[in-house]
Every structure is written in C-alpha cells, then in structure tokens.
Design an enzyme around this catalytic site. Structure first.
Site, short mmCIF file in Angstrom:
data_model
loop_
_atom_site.label_atom_id
_atom_site.label_comp_id
_atom_site.label_asym_id
_atom_site.label_seq_id
_atom_site.Cartn_x
_atom_site.Cartn_y
_atom_site.Cartn_z
N GLN A 156 9.14 -7.95 2.95
CA GLN A 156 9.04 -9.25 2.30
C GLN A 156 10.39 -9.72 1.79
O GLN A 156 11.17 -8.93 1.26
CB GLN A 156 8.06 -9.14 1.13
N SER A 166 9.23 -1.17 2.93
CA SER A 166 7.97 -1.59 2.30
C SER A 166 6.99 -2.09 3.37
O SER A 166 6.53 -1.33 4.21
CB SER A 166 8.24 -2.65 1.24
N ARG A 198 -3.83 -5.94 1.70
CA ARG A 198 -2.79 -5.37 0.83
C ARG A 198 -2.13 -6.49 0.01
O ARG A 198 -1.94 -6.36 -1.20
CB ARG A 198 -1.76 -4.64 1.69
N HIS A 244 5.70 -2.39 -6.28
CA HIS A 244 6.26 -1.03 -6.26
C HIS A 244 6.52 -0.47 -7.65
O HIS A 244 7.45 0.31 -7.85
CB HIS A 244 7.51 -0.96 -5.37
N GLN A 250 2.49 4.27 -1.34
CA GLN A 250 3.61 3.34 -1.24
C GLN A 250 3.47 2.13 -2.17
O GLN A 250 4.45 1.61 -2.70
CB GLN A 250 3.75 2.86 0.22
#
Length: 304
Positions: free
Chosen positions: A11, A90, A115, A199, A248
């Site tokens: 992203q 990512s 997600r 994250h 993750q």
C-alpha cells in the site's frame, strides 16, 4: 542459495492509471483485471484505470487493486524472469504468494478485500495514526516509543530502510512520539495520511477475525520460497504461511531485515514488479551491492 529475488510493493504504491500501458498492451494483463472484476463483483479495473483516487485509496479497494495489477504484470512477463525467491512488502506478500503458487488469484483477491475491510474497521477513524521518522537510528526511535506510550500503543510498524522507520499506534501516543523524535534529532518526523495504525498491536482484533476468515481458504506449498514479513523466514510450508499471514496484520514489516536476509542468502538481483519504484529506492539504501530494477511499464518489461 538464491540469485534472483522478485519483490512486490504494498500500500502506498497505488495511483490512478497505474500500469495502464502494460494492461492495454498485453492481453493476459487485461484478462487478469477482467477476472478480478468478476471475482469481486464490481469494476475494479475501471477504478484502477480511471479512479477517482479517493476511492482507489480506500484500503478495502487499494489492496485488491495492487494484487490485481502486480499479478497482471507478472503474467505479462511470461517467464522472462526466473525467480529463485519471492517477497512482498506487507500487502505485496499476497502477490508473491499468488505468483509462487501458494494462493489462487481468486482467493487472494477475496482475502485482501476482507483484510482491508477488517483493518479499516479495527480502529475507529481518528483513534489511530502512523508517522514516518527519518534520519534517526531504529533503536532510538524504539526507545522514544517506549517513553511516549504512557499506557497507550505506539511502536515501530515498518522498518523500511536504515534511517526510515514508520511508527503506528494511538493517535495521541504517535503525536507525542513525533514531537519527541524531533527533539531527539530526527531529520523529519511527520504524521502520514493513512486511515489506521497498521502493523501495530491495535490491529489485533483484525488479525483474530481474519484468522477465522482465512480458515476457509486453501493454501498450497509454493513452488518458489516466499520470504515472509512476520518472521523474516523463507517459507514453503502451507500451514506456516497461513499462520504468518495472520501474524503479519499486527506485526511490524521488517523490510530492512528482509533485504539483508536475501543478500545473506546469495541474492544478487532484486526485481520489483508493480507500480512505482518505492521498494527499489529502499533496496538501494539497504544493500547497495545488489542489482535493483523495476518492472512497472511496457518499456521496463521488454528490457528484462
């Protein structure tokens, strides 16, 4: 030992019209986007090519859009690059898993769409934030985060390259850390225009929900090892890949360590497949000795 590593950006690399020349020039790329439209039930291809940017930048759209164009570009390469190992930053890890044969393209699109939705809703707007800290050692930033947490969350989220670290957490704690980093000598410390504290530990509710959603999807042992973000290990075991995808979401992306891991395992060439040149810029700062190149246009694709 590996020689060629193919890496996929995450992203932040998206833009309206990304890879439009590859999509119009290569029928396999165009068909890949049409397949994405059918899977998702809306014109993702139109959003990619024509925008509006605000809609494309919404996390639940950005994630499938990037996977679609990255897989489309890899298919257009049609074996021109022999990948010994793959990795992604990512979200880019999903493109790597599709291209390495661990996930079907259809399943990857559904997974990243979900997600994105879960990450978006895990923390209400305005509660979380992310900030980029430039020109400061990782250990010093980590120490500042510990001091500034004060019962909230603020932590390293993306180790992008030496002297470039992104932090994430509760908005007030991130703002405290930005001020403290400036006072401690950071060249720049600035809030990022993102919709959530990705994250970080605040994403744990998204990880829990995603785990149950992921349980219904098949993951295969990939034909090419994938270096995964959460553990910085080369994986070819489907069950371990599944666990690492869940991990993750609320774990930092250790890109600096990933590139060093690739270099330590014999990689000489890093090929970034996807829009922009973000990873190539980072890769050159992390391991100058590696040959870095991008495939993000017809010209660069044909030069491979």
């Amino acid at each position: 030992m590996y020689k060629n590593a193919v890496v996929f950006p995450g992203q932040g690399s998206q833009s309206v019209g990304m890879l439009a020349d590859i999509i119009s020039e290569y029928s396999v790329a165009k068909e890949t986007l049409q397949q994405a439209d059918e899977v998702l039930g809306f014109k993702l291809s139109d959003l990619i090519l024509n925008g509006p940017a605000e809609e494309l930048n919404s996390t639940n759209n950005t994630q499938p859009a990037l996977v679609a164009v990255e897989v489309a570009t890899w298919r257009a390469l049609n074996g021109a690059i022999k990948a010994d190992v793959m990795a992604g930053h990512s979200l880019g890890e999903y493109s790597a898993l599709v291209c390495a044969g661990a996930l079907s393209f259809k399943d990857a699109l559904l997974l990243v769409r979900r997600r994105g939705e879960l990450m978006q809703k895990a923390v209400p707007n305005g509660v979380g934030a992310m900030a980029a800290i430039l020109g400061m050692e990782d250990e010093k930033v980590e120490a500042v985060c510990l001091d500034c947490a004060q019962g909230q969350v603020v932590q390293a989220a993306n180790y992008n390259s030496p002297g470039q670290l992104v932090i994430a957490g509760n908005k007030e704690a991130v703002e405290r850390a930005v001020v403290a980093c400036k006072e401690a000598g950071a060249k720049r410390a600035m809030l990022l225009p993102v919709s959530g504290p990705f994250h970080s530990a605040l994403m744990e509710p998204a990880a829990v929900e995603f785990k149950s959603y992921l349980a219904d999807f098949e993951i295969n042992n990939p034909s090419i090892p994938v270096l995964q973000n959460a553990t910085n290990t080369f994986e070819q075991d489907a069950q371990q890949i599944r666990e690492n995808l869940v991990k993750q979401i609320a774990s930092p992306v250790r890109w600096t360590q990933s590139v060093l891991q690739l270099a330590d395992n014999g990689v000489e060439n890093l090929i970034e497949v996807g829009p922009g040149k973000v990873l190539t810029g980072l890769n050159k700062r992390i391991a100058k000795q590696l040959n870095s190149q991008t495939v993000h246009s017809v010209e660069s694709l044909q030069a491979v």
